[in-house]
Motif scaffolding. Structure first.
Motif, PDB file in Angstrom:
ATOM      1  N   GLY A 113       1.213 -11.779  11.383  1.00 27.03           N
ATOM      2  CA  GLY A 113       1.864 -12.117  10.123  1.00 27.03           C
ATOM      3  C   GLY A 113       1.105 -11.621   8.908  1.00 27.03           C
ATOM      4  O   GLY A 113       1.682 -11.020   7.993  1.00 27.03           O
ATOM      5  N   ALA A 114      -0.199 -11.850   8.889  1.00 27.49           N
ATOM      6  CA  ALA A 114      -1.025 -11.458   7.734  1.00 27.49           C
ATOM      7  C   ALA A 114      -1.009  -9.947   7.526  1.00 27.49           C
ATOM      8  O   ALA A 114      -0.969  -9.458   6.397  1.00 27.49           O
ATOM      9  CB  ALA A 114      -2.463 -11.943   7.942  1.00 27.49           C
ATOM     10  N   ASN A 115      -1.008  -9.191   8.633  1.00 29.15           N
ATOM     11  CA  ASN A 115      -1.042  -7.730   8.516  1.00 29.15           C
ATOM     12  C   ASN A 115       0.312  -7.147   8.138  1.00 29.15           C
ATOM     13  O   ASN A 115       0.370  -6.127   7.438  1.00 29.15           O
ATOM     14  CB  ASN A 115      -1.545  -7.120   9.830  1.00 29.15           C
ATOM     15  N   VAL A 116       1.398  -7.757   8.585  1.00 24.81           N
ATOM     16  CA  VAL A 116       2.727  -7.302   8.172  1.00 24.81           C
ATOM     17  C   VAL A 116       2.900  -7.515   6.674  1.00 24.81           C
ATOM     18  O   VAL A 116       3.389  -6.634   5.952  1.00 24.81           O
ATOM     19  CB  VAL A 116       3.835  -8.039   8.962  1.00 24.81           C
ATOM     20  N   VAL A 117       2.482  -8.679   6.191  1.00 23.77           N
ATOM     21  CA  VAL A 117       2.547  -8.979   4.753  1.00 23.77           C
ATOM     22  C   VAL A 117       1.688  -7.995   3.965  1.00 23.77           C
ATOM     23  O   VAL A 117       2.111  -7.461   2.930  1.00 23.77           O
ATOM     24  CB  VAL A 117       2.090 -10.430   4.472  1.00 23.77           C
ATOM     25  N   ALA A 118       0.472  -7.743   4.452  1.00 20.73           N
ATOM     26  CA  ALA A 118      -0.451  -6.835   3.763  1.00 20.73           C
ATOM     27  C   ALA A 118       0.115  -5.416   3.697  1.00 20.73           C
ATOM     28  O   ALA A 118      -0.005  -4.731   2.677  1.00 20.73           O
ATOM     29  CB  ALA A 118      -1.798  -6.831   4.483  1.00 20.73           C
ATOM     30  N   LEU A 119       0.749  -4.968   4.791  1.00 17.01           N
ATOM     31  CA  LEU A 119       1.295  -3.615   4.832  1.00 17.01           C
ATOM     32  C   LEU A 119       2.455  -3.456   3.845  1.00 17.01           C
ATOM     33  O   LEU A 119       2.565  -2.445   3.147  1.00 17.01           O
ATOM     34  CB  LEU A 119       1.766  -3.297   6.256  1.00 17.01           C
TER      35      LEU A 119
END
Length: 269
Positions: A113-119
């Protein structure tokens, strides 16, 4: 990517694909039952046919990972993306299509979740830079996720169909042309505003699509059922649990510029 998912424009009329997704749904329900999920009964009823005053209808559970609903949602999105692309080709002959791809590879389970948001945040920051905003006339952005069960990692890709002026492909004469080194610089600059973790963006792509390219067929589902219904019980449960919680109510398909205006005009206006 699954060929059968792409080849059917209306999978409700494809009995082979329908039956395949129903079998996958049964497997998915068994996983939800093991997890003690509150939506197991709802998903179990997905695909049931019921009578209405106007005839027969099919009921869908609208669970993002349900194989039946995932295939239905992909079909709807595919059709809307295809229609928008056809309208743009007709109305905006002075614009070209480019394909952009930014990837985060080997993301460990537990941090999806955190990496999808960051991307996605990174893409928005890049789009806001003056030089990029001057070139981008519109985009369709979609996120795709692949699972590697052996290493217990995800590969996350942010993909976009981007509209640019036709002159953009003339590198020597177009003053606003952005070189690959400059793109990588923008990627790193935007990422550093979000995370201190070092990331290699050497796989970054921004390429022109030929006129005879079937652009719509490059549109992909956000995750394939083959990635979380592998039969590897332990990791399948991990992926289902994380995707269900991390991506709940999360928009993985977005529109900007000309595409956003046209979508509002065609579907919402």
């Amino acid at each position: 990517m699954s060929i059968d998912m792409l080849s059917s424009t209306n999978f409700l009329l494809d009995s082979v694909l329908w039956n395949k997704r129903k079998r996958e749904k049964i497997k998915y329900v068994s996983y939800l039952d093991t997890m003690g999920s509150l939506v197991v009964d709802r998903v179990e009823r997905c695909g049931e046919v019921f009578k209405t005053p106007k005839g027969s209808s099919v009921w869908f559970c609208k669970n993002r990972l349900c194989p039946l609903c995932a295939c239905l949602n992909y079909t709807k999105n595919y059709n809307s993306v295809s229609e928008l692309i056809d309208v743009v080709k007709t109305r905006y002959e002075k614009l070209d299509f480019m394909f952009l791809k930014i990837s985060l590879d080997s993301i460990p389970f537990g941090s999806l979740g955190a990496n999808v948001v960051a991307l996605q945040d990174m893409f928005n920051r890049i789009y806001a830079y003056k030089r990029v905003a001057a070139v981008f006339k519109g985009f369709i952005r979609f996120t795709t996720i692949e699972c590697d069960h052996e290493s217990k990692t995800y590969n996350i890709s942010l993909n976009a169909f981007v509209l640019v002026p036709k002159d953009y492909s003339r590198r020597t004469t177009y003053k606003r042309y952005i070189k690959r080194d400059e793109w990588l610089c923008y990627c790193n600059k935007a990422w550093n505003c979000i995370s201190k973790r070092s990331v290699d963006f050497s796989s970054f792509k921004f390429k022109r699509l030929r006129k005879d390219t079937n652009i719509s067929n490059m549109f992909e589902p956000f995750i394939l059922s083959e990635d979380y219904l592998t039969g590897n019980y332990g990791t399948d449960l991990l992926v289902i649990n994380e995707c269900s919680s991390a991506l709940k109510n999360f928009r993985l398909l977005g529109f900007g510029g000309i595409f956003k205006i046209l979508r509002h005009e065609i579907y919402l206006g």
